[in-house]
Design a protein around this motif. Sequence first.
Motif, PDB file in Angstrom:
ATOM      1  N   ALA A  88       0.948  -1.409   0.018  1.00 12.32           N
ATOM      2  CA  ALA A  88      -0.021   0.328   0.047  1.00 12.32           C
ATOM      3  C   ALA A  88       0.917   1.211  -0.109  1.00 12.32           C
ATOM      4  CB  ALA A  88      -0.787  -0.027   1.138  1.00 12.32           C
ATOM      5  N   TYR A  89       1.234   1.697  -1.193  1.00  8.73           N
ATOM      6  CA  TYR A  89       2.293   2.792  -1.237  1.00  8.73           C
ATOM      7  C   TYR A  89       2.060   3.570  -2.398  1.00  8.73           C
ATOM      8  CZ  TYR A  89       4.538  -0.361  -4.700  1.00  8.73           C
ATOM      9  OH  TYR A  89       4.908  -1.076  -5.965  1.00  8.73           O
ATOM     10  N   THR A  90       2.799   4.990  -2.389  1.00 12.47           N
ATOM     11  CA  THR A  90       2.512   5.844  -3.277  1.00 12.47           C
ATOM     12  C   THR A  90       3.956   6.147  -4.044  1.00 12.47           C
ATOM     13  OG1 THR A  90       0.760   7.074  -2.303  1.00 12.47           O
ATOM     14  CG2 THR A  90       2.303   8.289  -3.970  1.00 12.47           C
ATOM     15  N   ILE A 102       6.729   5.649  -0.394  1.00 10.15           N
ATOM     16  CA  ILE A 102       6.370   5.889   1.114  1.00 10.15           C
ATOM     17  C   ILE A 102       4.968   4.905   1.309  1.00 10.15           C
ATOM     18  CG2 ILE A 102       4.913   7.952   0.841  1.00 10.15           C
ATOM     19  CD1 ILE A 102       6.050   8.327   3.663  1.00 10.15           C
ATOM     20  N   GLY A 103       4.972   4.189   2.355  1.00  3.59           N
ATOM     21  CA  GLY A 103       3.730   3.192   2.528  1.00  3.59           C
ATOM     22  C   GLY A 103       4.512   1.758   3.000  1.00  3.59           C
ATOM     23  N   GLY A 139       7.426   2.118   5.611  1.00  2.00           N
ATOM     24  CA  GLY A 139       8.472   3.050   5.656  1.00  2.00           C
ATOM     25  C   GLY A 139       8.571   3.766   4.340  1.00  2.00           C
ATOM     26  N   ALA A 140       9.910   4.148   3.812  1.00  2.00           N
ATOM     27  CA  ALA A 140      10.005   4.987   2.783  1.00  2.00           C
ATOM     28  C   ALA A 140      11.419   4.452   2.340  1.00  2.00           C
ATOM     29  CB  ALA A 140       9.987   6.337   3.181  1.00  2.00           C
ATOM     30  N   GLY A 157      16.465   2.300   2.041  1.00  2.00           N
ATOM     31  CA  GLY A 157      15.190   2.880   2.888  1.00  2.00           C
ATOM     32  C   GLY A 157      15.197   2.613   4.201  1.00  2.00           C
ATOM     33  N   MET A 158      14.244   3.249   5.043  1.00  2.00           N
ATOM     34  CA  MET A 158      13.985   3.372   6.566  1.00  2.00           C
ATOM     35  C   MET A 158      12.857   2.904   6.897  1.00  2.00           C
ATOM     36  SD  MET A 158      16.103   6.806   8.020  1.00  2.00           S
ATOM     37  CE  MET A 158      14.712   7.720   7.243  1.00  2.00           C
TER      38      MET A 158
END
Length: 346
Positions: A88-90, A102-103, A139-140, A157-158
């Motif tokens: 589930a991300y953009t 991010i998501g 995270g992103a 990423g974090m």
Amino acid sequence: MNKKLLLLASFVLCGILPAVAEDDDKVDLKPKVHGTIRGKYEYQTEEGEGRFQVRNARVSLEGNVTKVVSYKAEIDLSDEGQIKMLDAYTRLKPVKGLDFTIGQMRVPFTIDAHRSPHMQYFANRSFIAKQVGNVRDVGATLGYSFNVGFPIKLEAGMFNGSGLTDQKDFWTNNINFSAKAQLFFPRGFNLTLSTQKIRPDNVSVMMYDAGAYYHAHGWHVEAEYLYKHYEDDAFDAVHAFDAFVSYDIELRKCFFKKISPLVRYDYMSDHSDGMRYDADGNEDTGGSLIVNDYQRSRLTGGLTFSLALPFISDIRLNYEKYFYRDGAIAKPSERDKIVVEFMTRF
């Protein structure tokens, strides 16, 4: 002065926005629906017992909002009988080669653990992909792709470290991270290096992975090694290895498009998931790390029958032979078995 700056900014935006809108007119904004269904039958040869199972029933929705903004939402309606929200991300792509995501997503780490179910070569995942290096989190990430005579893709990423279900009241001063580099050499060769830090409980865990494969002329040859280290020697370091070979034989005027004989060897030493448990095996902050997966190796051989293009409609026929260390306890589903799986991707 402020009015002049505002007026100048307005003129600039009026000049840029039509160009952006014109570019967006060239982008396909229709959502794309994809899915993967994996139904299988397994028979454990020593126990003489079998079962039918829907391993995955994934559905995803993805597409573009503008030229630089895309999205993905994926849910598994039957991940071994459970419903799970997966992706589930953009994703933003402000300039060529650069992307920011991010998501909720698969953490960029390893080769085999990052494969979607329809892209797997075998009915059951390797130990690296299932037990040792399998992480999905919130995270992103930042990704950058460029070419130096051959393509290179970098990702970092974090992440929270909360997993997929513990987000609402989760706060932490400890951020997990992951980094991955993929080098796509000429003639079908690939080298992938990655590292990841997680903290499932009170002990930080560092993982290092190196893998390579050759994919050309019908062959796929791959090997991967993962090293997992626990902070303060809270648990012995884990070693995991996976290697396999697959060869595609094209068929003409036949019900199947191709048939692929393949063989795999994988291994893992005693493994802990990083959580503390009491003497009865229940999670307990006063307990210690225990062996969740005993040391074992496995030899898998089989055939994949493709009814359409590769990884679209496959029948996977596998036999798995396990070899446990002395004193190890085999889990109910981690024993010698014959597997027949039907995989459909749409």
